[in-house]
Design a protein around this motif. Sequence first.
Motif, PDB file in Angstrom:
ATOM      1  N   PRO A  36       0.838  -1.203   0.000  1.00 34.85           N
ATOM      2  CA  PRO A  36       0.000   0.000   0.000  1.00 34.85           C
ATOM      3  C   PRO A  36       0.871   1.251   0.000  1.00 34.85           C
ATOM      4  N   ARG A  37       0.357   2.310  -0.609  1.00 34.68           N
ATOM      5  CA  ARG A  37       1.084   3.570  -0.704  1.00 34.68           C
ATOM      6  C   ARG A  37       0.688   4.485   0.440  1.00 34.68           C
ATOM      7  N   VAL A  38       1.685   5.130   1.050  1.00 36.73           N
ATOM      8  CA  VAL A  38       1.460   6.132   2.082  1.00 36.73           C
ATOM      9  C   VAL A  38       1.982   7.463   1.552  1.00 36.73           C
ATOM     10  N   ARG A  39       1.092   8.437   1.442  1.00 35.07           N
ATOM     11  CA  ARG A  39       1.440   9.742   0.865  1.00 35.07           C
ATOM     12  C   ARG A  39       1.844  10.694   1.990  1.00 35.07           C
ATOM     13  N   VAL A  40       3.085  11.131   1.963  1.00 34.24           N
ATOM     14  CA  VAL A  40       3.660  11.943   3.038  1.00 34.24           C
ATOM     15  C   VAL A  40       4.030  13.308   2.489  1.00 34.24           C
ATOM     16  N   ILE A  41       3.670  14.365   3.205  1.00 33.59           N
ATOM     17  CA  ILE A  41       4.034  15.723   2.818  1.00 33.59           C
ATOM     18  C   ILE A  41       4.832  16.363   3.943  1.00 33.59           C
ATOM     19  N   THR A  42       5.945  16.989   3.574  1.00 38.57           N
ATOM     20  CA  THR A  42       6.837  17.584   4.554  1.00 38.57           C
ATOM     21  C   THR A  42       7.478  18.822   3.959  1.00 38.57           C
ATOM     22  N   PHE A  43       8.156  19.587   4.787  1.00 39.59           N
ATOM     23  CA  PHE A  43       8.925  20.723   4.310  1.00 39.59           C
ATOM     24  C   PHE A  43      10.294  20.240   3.829  1.00 39.59           C
ATOM     25  N   ALA A  44      10.925  21.038   2.978  1.00 33.61           N
ATOM     26  CA  ALA A  44      12.297  20.743   2.600  1.00 33.61           C
ATOM     27  C   ALA A  44      13.196  20.992   3.805  1.00 33.61           C
ATOM     28  N   GLY A  45      14.223  20.167   3.985  1.00 33.53           N
ATOM     29  CA  GLY A  45      15.140  20.389   5.099  1.00 33.53           C
ATOM     30  C   GLY A  45      15.787  19.120   5.593  1.00 33.53           C
ATOM     31  N   GLY A  46      16.876  19.291   6.327  1.00 32.19           N
ATOM     32  CA  GLY A  46      17.631  18.160   6.837  1.00 32.19           C
ATOM     33  C   GLY A  46      16.881  17.322   7.840  1.00 32.19           C
ATOM     34  N   PHE A  47      15.794  17.852   8.433  1.00 35.49           N
ATOM     35  CA  PHE A  47      15.040  17.072   9.408  1.00 35.49           C
ATOM     36  C   PHE A  47      14.337  15.891   8.757  1.00 35.49           C
ATOM     37  N   ASN A  48      14.371  15.808   7.424  1.00 39.70           N
ATOM     38  CA  ASN A  48      13.824  14.641   6.719  1.00 39.70           C
ATOM     39  C   ASN A  48      14.805  13.471   6.684  1.00 39.70           C
ATOM     40  N   LEU A  49      15.941  13.615   7.320  1.00 38.43           N
ATOM     41  CA  LEU A  49      16.988  12.604   7.241  1.00 38.43           C
ATOM     42  C   LEU A  49      16.512  11.205   7.640  1.00 38.43           C
ATOM     43  N   PRO A  50      15.742  11.034   8.725  1.00 43.75           N
ATOM     44  CA  PRO A  50      15.259   9.675   9.034  1.00 43.75           C
ATOM     45  C   PRO A  50      14.384   9.094   7.926  1.00 43.75           C
ATOM     46  N   ILE A  51      13.596   9.939   7.263  1.00 41.02           N
ATOM     47  CA  ILE A  51      12.763   9.466   6.154  1.00 41.02           C
ATOM     48  C   ILE A  51      13.643   9.061   4.987  1.00 41.02           C
ATOM     49  N   TRP A  52      14.635   9.891   4.656  1.00 39.98           N
ATOM     50  CA  TRP A  52      15.524   9.581   3.533  1.00 39.98           C
ATOM     51  C   TRP A  52      16.261   8.264   3.777  1.00 39.98           C
ATOM     52  N   VAL A  53      16.726   8.065   5.009  1.00 39.36           N
ATOM     53  CA  VAL A  53      17.413   6.815   5.338  1.00 39.36           C
ATOM     54  C   VAL A  53      16.464   5.638   5.167  1.00 39.36           C
ATOM     55  N   ALA A  54      15.252   5.775   5.707  1.00 38.42           N
ATOM     56  CA  ALA A  54      14.286   4.679   5.630  1.00 38.42           C
ATOM     57  C   ALA A  54      13.928   4.354   4.187  1.00 38.42           C
ATOM     58  N   LEU A  55      13.889   5.363   3.322  1.00 33.98           N
ATOM     59  CA  LEU A  55      13.616   5.136   1.910  1.00 33.98           C
ATOM     60  C   LEU A  55      14.785   4.414   1.243  1.00 33.98           C
ATOM     61  N   GLU A  56      15.979   4.920   1.465  1.00 39.56           N
ATOM     62  CA  GLU A  56      17.146   4.383   0.766  1.00 39.56           C
ATOM     63  C   GLU A  56      17.573   3.014   1.301  1.00 39.56           C
ATOM     64  N   LYS A  57      17.354   2.776   2.557  1.00 39.86           N
ATOM     65  CA  LYS A  57      17.732   1.483   3.151  1.00 39.86           C
ATOM     66  C   LYS A  57      16.616   0.445   3.069  1.00 39.86           C
ATOM     67  N   GLY A  58      15.483   0.852   2.534  1.00 38.01           N
ATOM     68  CA  GLY A  58      14.387  -0.090   2.367  1.00 38.01           C
ATOM     69  C   GLY A  58      13.617  -0.407   3.633  1.00 38.01           C
ATOM     70  N   PHE A  59      13.743   0.433   4.666  1.00 39.27           N
ATOM     71  CA  PHE A  59      13.065   0.137   5.928  1.00 39.27           C
ATOM     72  C   PHE A  59      11.544   0.226   5.796  1.00 39.27           C
ATOM     73  N   PHE A  60      11.039   1.198   5.022  1.00 38.02           N
ATOM     74  CA  PHE A  60       9.590   1.268   4.802  1.00 38.02           C
ATOM     75  C   PHE A  60       9.112   0.046   4.018  1.00 38.02           C
ATOM     76  N   ARG A 247       7.313   2.282  12.158  1.00 38.63           N
ATOM     77  CA  ARG A 247       8.422   1.338  12.322  1.00 38.63           C
ATOM     78  C   ARG A 247       9.552   1.639  11.339  1.00 38.63           C
ATOM     79  N   GLY A 248       9.195   1.952  10.095  1.00 38.39           N
ATOM     80  CA  GLY A 248      10.220   2.302   9.123  1.00 38.39           C
ATOM     81  C   GLY A 248      10.957   3.565   9.510  1.00 38.39           C
ATOM     82  N   TYR A 249      10.215   4.555   9.994  1.00 42.01           N
ATOM     83  CA  TYR A 249      10.839   5.815  10.431  1.00 42.01           C
ATOM     84  C   TYR A 249      11.773   5.564  11.613  1.00 42.01           C
ATOM     85  N   LEU A 250      11.311   4.783  12.593  1.00 44.71           N
ATOM     86  CA  LEU A 250      12.133   4.491  13.772  1.00 44.71           C
ATOM     87  C   LEU A 250      13.397   3.730  13.389  1.00 44.71           C
ATOM     88  N   ALA A 251      13.276   2.841  12.395  1.00 43.05           N
ATOM     89  CA  ALA A 251      14.459   2.122  11.929  1.00 43.05           C
ATOM     90  C   ALA A 251      15.456   3.087  11.295  1.00 43.05           C
TER      91      ALA A 251
END
Length: 341
Positions: A36-60, A247-251
């Motif tokens: 299933p798709r989860v649509r997330v909206i955020t501001f630009a900025g380094g605080f997205n780092l946990p999301i970027w990691v979870a995306l690139e490492k496949g945690f989500f 869980r993906g974000y926490l990872a």
Amino acid sequence: MREVQGNRSWVMLTVVFLCMLATLLGSSGASSQPRPRVRVITFAGGFNLPIWVALEKGFFARQGVDVELTYTPGSVFQMTRLIAGEFDIAHTAIDNVIAYDEGQGEVRVEGQPDLIAFMGGDNGFLRLVVVPSVRSYADLRGKELSVDALTTGYAFVLRRMLELRGLREGEYQLVSVGGVLQRWEALRQGKHAGTLLITPFDLIARRAGFRVLDHAVDVLERYQGLVGATRRSWARDHAEELVAYIRGYLAGLAWLYDPVNREEGSSLLARRAGMDPDLAREAFDVLVDPIGGFSPGAAVDLKGVRTVLELRSRYGQPQKFLSQPLRYINLFYYRRAAGAE
């Protein structure tokens, strides 16, 4: 000294817990069914780092969801689209959640916004950045300062900082510009004398010759900045997706707090945020500082939320006395994600 040592011990235990959590969450098997798709909206900025990691490492993906990430130009766009159901989750200031829930948002919306914060994020990383000619708060008299929106987000933080440092309303002017990227561009172009920026924009500004006049937490002491937010109805109807997202974000967060990942994490930040490597390392150390960085475990700081409520009670319109943090927070899904439910 005992309190400092106690805080450090707690931080180290939290980091160890997060590292263990990353291993456990990262090892979850992926389903062969379409995710299933989860649509997330955020501001630009380094605080997205946990999301970027979870995306690139496949945690989500390992938790069984695909995350579609969109960057907002400002809080009005973000909140109205979230409330309308065009997005499922927002990483936003908890003040935005409270403001729209209480009918104090920047714009009117149809019906009850139905918003909750389901996990924490950070203290905002808020720095008052000014043009080089400004050396003190007194120099801001008669000047324009930019904010995202006049009645939500961090505008009240800036107003309180100015008030506590001796500037009364009417001695300066606030101008609504939009998100942090828009505010930095306006400041860089000399359109305004100052604004609140977040890491890494404050570091970029300092390198460009601008002055960091103050830190919000040095004035307010405790403040809850970003949170994960959604609609109560979406959380209820998509509980499994929300738990998987958390869980993906926490990872991703746990991965960041593992010291062995500092160089890779800095490189990821540089690439995602378009920064040079040295600046990315400096920003990484601010964002992933166990004391002042991302909230370990994405916990909500209830004392920080009370500060938000105090500011909204002081400046929000129509005026209301707000004092119940848990009215705007539901940690049921967070506890399930962390294995506490």
